[in-house]
Structure formats: structure tokens, C-alpha cells
Design a protein around this motif. Structure first.
Motif, short mmCIF file in Angstrom:
data_model
loop_
_atom_site.label_atom_id
_atom_site.label_comp_id
_atom_site.label_asym_id
_atom_site.label_seq_id
_atom_site.Cartn_x
_atom_site.Cartn_y
_atom_site.Cartn_z
N PRO A 1 -11.15 -10.44 13.19
CA PRO A 1 -9.69 -10.54 13.04
C PRO A 1 -9.24 -10.39 11.59
CG PRO A 1 -10.63 -12.66 13.68
CD PRO A 1 -11.69 -11.63 13.87
N MET A 2 -10.08 -10.79 10.64
CA MET A 2 -9.76 -10.58 9.23
C MET A 2 -9.68 -9.09 8.93
SD MET A 2 -12.03 -11.57 5.88
CE MET A 2 -13.19 -10.27 6.29
N ILE A 3 -10.64 -8.32 9.44
CA ILE A 3 -10.64 -6.87 9.25
C ILE A 3 -9.41 -6.25 9.92
CG2 ILE A 3 -11.84 -4.73 9.86
CD1 ILE A 3 -14.47 -6.27 9.58
N PHE A 4 -9.11 -6.71 11.12
CA PHE A 4 -7.96 -6.19 11.85
C PHE A 4 -6.67 -6.41 11.06
CE2 PHE A 4 -4.56 -6.68 15.04
CZ PHE A 4 -4.67 -5.46 15.71
N GLY A 5 -6.50 -7.60 10.52
CA GLY A 5 -5.32 -7.88 9.71
C GLY A 5 -5.30 -7.07 8.43
N ALA A 6 -6.48 -6.89 7.83
CA ALA A 6 -6.57 -6.16 6.56
C ALA A 6 -6.06 -4.73 6.69
CB ALA A 6 -8.00 -6.16 6.05
N LEU A 7 -6.30 -4.12 7.85
CA LEU A 7 -5.88 -2.74 8.06
C LEU A 7 -4.44 -2.62 8.55
CD1 LEU A 7 -9.13 -1.39 9.75
CD2 LEU A 7 -8.40 -1.08 7.38
N GLY A 8 -3.84 -3.76 8.89
CA GLY A 8 -2.51 -3.73 9.48
C GLY A 8 -1.43 -3.13 8.61
N LEU A 9 -1.43 -3.49 7.33
CA LEU A 9 -0.42 -2.97 6.42
C LEU A 9 -1.02 -2.02 5.39
CD1 LEU A 9 2.56 -3.04 5.72
CD2 LEU A 9 2.17 -5.10 4.37
N ALA A 10 -2.27 -2.26 5.02
CA ALA A 10 -2.91 -1.41 4.00
C ALA A 10 -3.00 0.04 4.46
CB ALA A 10 -4.31 -1.95 3.68
N SER A 11 -3.32 0.27 5.73
CA SER A 11 -3.44 1.64 6.22
C SER A 11 -2.10 2.35 6.22
CB SER A 11 -4.04 1.65 7.63
OG SER A 11 -3.25 0.87 8.51
N GLU A 12 -1.03 1.63 6.57
CA GLU A 12 0.30 2.24 6.55
C GLU A 12 0.76 2.53 5.13
OE1 GLU A 12 3.44 1.55 9.43
OE2 GLU A 12 2.42 -0.33 9.92
N LEU A 13 0.45 1.65 4.21
CA LEU A 13 0.81 1.88 2.81
C LEU A 13 0.04 3.07 2.25
CD1 LEU A 13 0.89 -1.82 1.58
CD2 LEU A 13 2.86 -0.30 1.74
N SER A 14 -1.23 3.17 2.61
CA SER A 14 -2.06 4.25 2.10
C SER A 14 -1.60 5.62 2.61
CB SER A 14 -3.52 4.00 2.49
OG SER A 14 -4.34 5.07 2.11
N ARG A 15 -1.21 5.66 3.89
CA ARG A 15 -0.79 6.93 4.50
C ARG A 15 0.70 7.20 4.37
NH1 ARG A 15 -4.15 5.90 10.13
NH2 ARG A 15 -6.25 5.99 9.22
N LYS A 16 1.42 6.25 3.78
CA LYS A 16 2.87 6.37 3.58
C LYS A 16 3.65 6.35 4.90
CE LYS A 16 2.25 6.99 -0.85
NZ LYS A 16 2.57 5.93 -1.83
N THR A 17 3.02 5.96 6.00
CA THR A 17 3.75 5.91 7.26
C THR A 17 4.73 4.74 7.31
OG1 THR A 17 1.91 4.67 8.23
CG2 THR A 17 1.91 7.05 8.56
N ILE A 18 4.57 3.77 6.40
CA ILE A 18 5.48 2.63 6.34
C ILE A 18 6.86 3.05 5.82
CG2 ILE A 18 4.95 1.91 3.98
CD1 ILE A 18 5.35 -0.44 6.98
N THR A 19 6.93 4.20 5.15
CA THR A 19 8.19 4.64 4.54
C THR A 19 9.30 4.78 5.57
OG1 THR A 19 6.95 5.84 2.85
CG2 THR A 19 9.27 6.41 3.11
N THR A 20 9.00 5.46 6.67
CA THR A 20 10.00 5.66 7.71
C THR A 20 10.48 4.33 8.28
OG1 THR A 20 8.97 7.76 8.31
CG2 THR A 20 10.48 6.79 9.90
#
Length: 301
Positions: free
Chosen positions: A81-100
Motif C-alpha cells: 500500500p505504501m508503493i500504491f500511494g507513492a505512485l498515486g500522485l507522483a506518476s501524474e506529476l511526472s506525466r503531466k496528466t495532473i494538469t488537466t
């Protein structure tokens, strides 16, 4: 807020990550519980057959030794669950998908709040899966005489769900701070697999069994289940002693036993259940709040 939470669940369920992590989570928890329960049962049965134990009439077979397997397996599997949470926002920030998402939502705070609620729920889901797998493994690997009662079992599982939920938020916060899924995973895995366990062991041995490791994130997290298991074992032994005409153990004896039992349960130097919970909650708040504040002003273009 409801639509944002629905959107967050849709993001998760339309990817393979959730089940790709849940499968090894279940298998690791089940396997670790099974193996540890087998080992604990073997040691207890060997002790039961020892002449010294028989002469002293120590009721080894009336103590729920399998709680050690139950708590240790939950602690080990909480890395997922720590890994799951770690990827929750970091992956969106890295791919810029959080922008929309930031541009279409009313405020960034609403987006981050929805993420927090979503990942709290997912942390509970992981915690329930881990608890179910650990329970099944313990049942398979342990003799019936060493299994805890329903109430005690439930308390350990609740402590495990809380721990997994908080670890999910820790991962989410660290990922929000770093903004890189690779960097976040490397940092968290190095701590969870190397720095945390070995650091706690060094502190525990070098300070002659003090509670210093219990102040660390890993130590306080493991203390949630480890302290629950140790308190259960002590209460059982104390009851058996009183039933045989013995006396109530003093505080020093209780502290010494619980320190030893917590170490067996994978939480060397941990504090009591409530104090461990408060310390780990403080660590969670530190990482999560700092990560959220970092993303209030982060440039995501």
C-alpha cells in the motif's frame, strides 16, 4: 467533491496497477503468515515436549503464539500500500496528466482532498486484503491450540488496516513532494527494506533494548500490530498464572516481556499501541501535509 472522488476511482480502476499490486500483496502476506505460523508452531510444540517445561507445568499449548505470525506478515506486506500511494500522485506529476485535472477542477485543494479520500479508502482495501491473506496463512500454518480468539484476532486486523491506510498516505505525501515515481519508489524502498529495519535493529541493540526505534516511521508503524500482539500474549500468560495461584506481574516484568514480544512480532523497541499510533500518525501528517502544500503552488505546465 463527489465527482472528483469518482474520477479518482475511475483513474485507478482503468489501469492495471491496483490489481498488479494486490496479487503479490495477497501472496506475500499469505506465504509469510503460513511460514511463520509453521515455524512458531514447531518451536512451541518442541518446547511443550521438553522435560523442563513439563516439570514446570508451563501451559505452552494454551497461549496464542500464532499472533506473532499474524502481526509480522501484516507488517511485511504493508510495503505494497505504501508503493500504491507513492505512485498515486507522483506518476501524474511526472506525466503531466495532473494538469488537466487542476485546470478543470474548482481548486487544487479540492483535487488534492479528493485524492486523499480516495487513497484512504484504497489503503483500507489493501489493509483488508492483507488481513484476509495473513489470517488464511495463519490458519493453514498454525495448530488450532495456538490461534487467538475472535476478539483478539479482530483487534490485530484493525491495527493492520490502520497501519496500511497510514502507509498509503505516507507514500502519497512523499510522491507529492518528489514528483518522480522512480525517485519516490527508490527512496521509500531503500528506507522500508534497508534503512528502517537495520536502523531499528542497530538502535535496539546499541541502546540495550530501549524504545528509540519506536520513534521512527517503520518502528512506530510496526508497533501498531506488534504491540497489540504482545499485549494479548502477556494478558493470556498473566491469566494462566493467576488461575494457577500465581501473583500479578509488576510493571517492570510486563515491560520486559512486551519489549521481547514486540521484537518477535517485528516491532523491536516499539511503544504501546496508542503511543505507536500517535507517533506514526505524526509522521504521516508530516509527509502528507508537506506534500500537499508543495503541490498547491507546483508548476505543472
Amino acid at each position: 467533491m463527489g465527482r472528483l472522488i469518482t474520477a479518482e476511482f475511475r483513474k485507478i480502476l482503468t489501469t492495471k496497477l491496483w490489481w498488479a499490486l494486490l496479487i503479490p500483496t495477497f501472496l506475500l502476506s499469505f506465504g509469510w503468515a503460513w511460514g511463520t505460523a509453521e515455524l512458531t508452531t514447531g518451536i512451541a510444540n518442541d518446547a511443550l515436549n521438553q522435560e523442563v517445561i513439563q516439570d514446570l507445568r508451563v501451559p505452552i499449548d494454551e497461549i496464542s503464539w500464532s499472533v506473532i505470525a499474524l502481526s509480522r506478515s501484516i507488517n511485511i506486506a504493508s510495503i505494497f500500500p505504501m508503493i500504491f500511494g507513492a505512485l498515486g500522485l507522483a506518476s501524474e506529476l511526472s506525466r503531466k496528466t495532473i494538469t488537466t485535472t487542476f485546470l478543470t477542477a474548482s481548486t487544487r485543494s479540492a483535487v488534492l482532498g479528493a485524492k486523499a479520500i480516495t487513497y484512504v479508502l484504497w489503503g483500507m482495501i489493501f489493509g483488508l486484503a492483507i488481513g484476509a491473506a495473513a489470517s488464511l496463512g495463519t490458519l493453514v500454518g498454525s495448530d488450532a491450540a495456538y490461534l487467538p480468539g475472535g476478539k483478539e484476532w479482530f483487534l490485530i486486523l484493525i491495527a493492520g488496516v490502520i497501519m496500511c491506510t497510514l502507509w498509503t498516505l505516507v507514500g502519497l505525501g512523499v510522491g507529492a513532494l518528489i514528483g518522480s515515481p522512480v525517485g519516490t519508489l527508490v527512496l521509500l524502498l531503500i528506507y522500508a527494506l534497508i534503512v528502517g529495519p537495520f536502523g531499528e535493529l542497530v538502535l535496539f541493540t546499541s541502546t540495550e533494548g530501549s524504545n528509540a526505534p519506536g520513534f521512527l516511521p517503520n518502528g512506530s508503524a510496526n508497533g501498531l500490530t506488534g504491540s497489540t500482539a504482545s499485549a494479548l500474549l502477556f494478558d493470556q500468560i498473566q491469566t494462566l498464572v493467576l488461575d494457577r495461584g500465581g501473583t500479578v506481574a509488576d510493571d517492570e516484568t510486563r515491560d520486559a516481556f512486551e519489549l521481547f514480544a514486540r521484537a518477535l512480532a517485528g516491532a523491536p523497541g516499539a511503544f504501546s499501541l496508542w503511543l505507536s499510533g500517535l507517533i506514526f500518525l505524526a509522521w504521516t501528517a508530516l509527509f502528507f501535509v508537506t506534500g500537499i502544500l508543495r503541490n498547491q503552488r507546483r508548476d505543472v505546465t
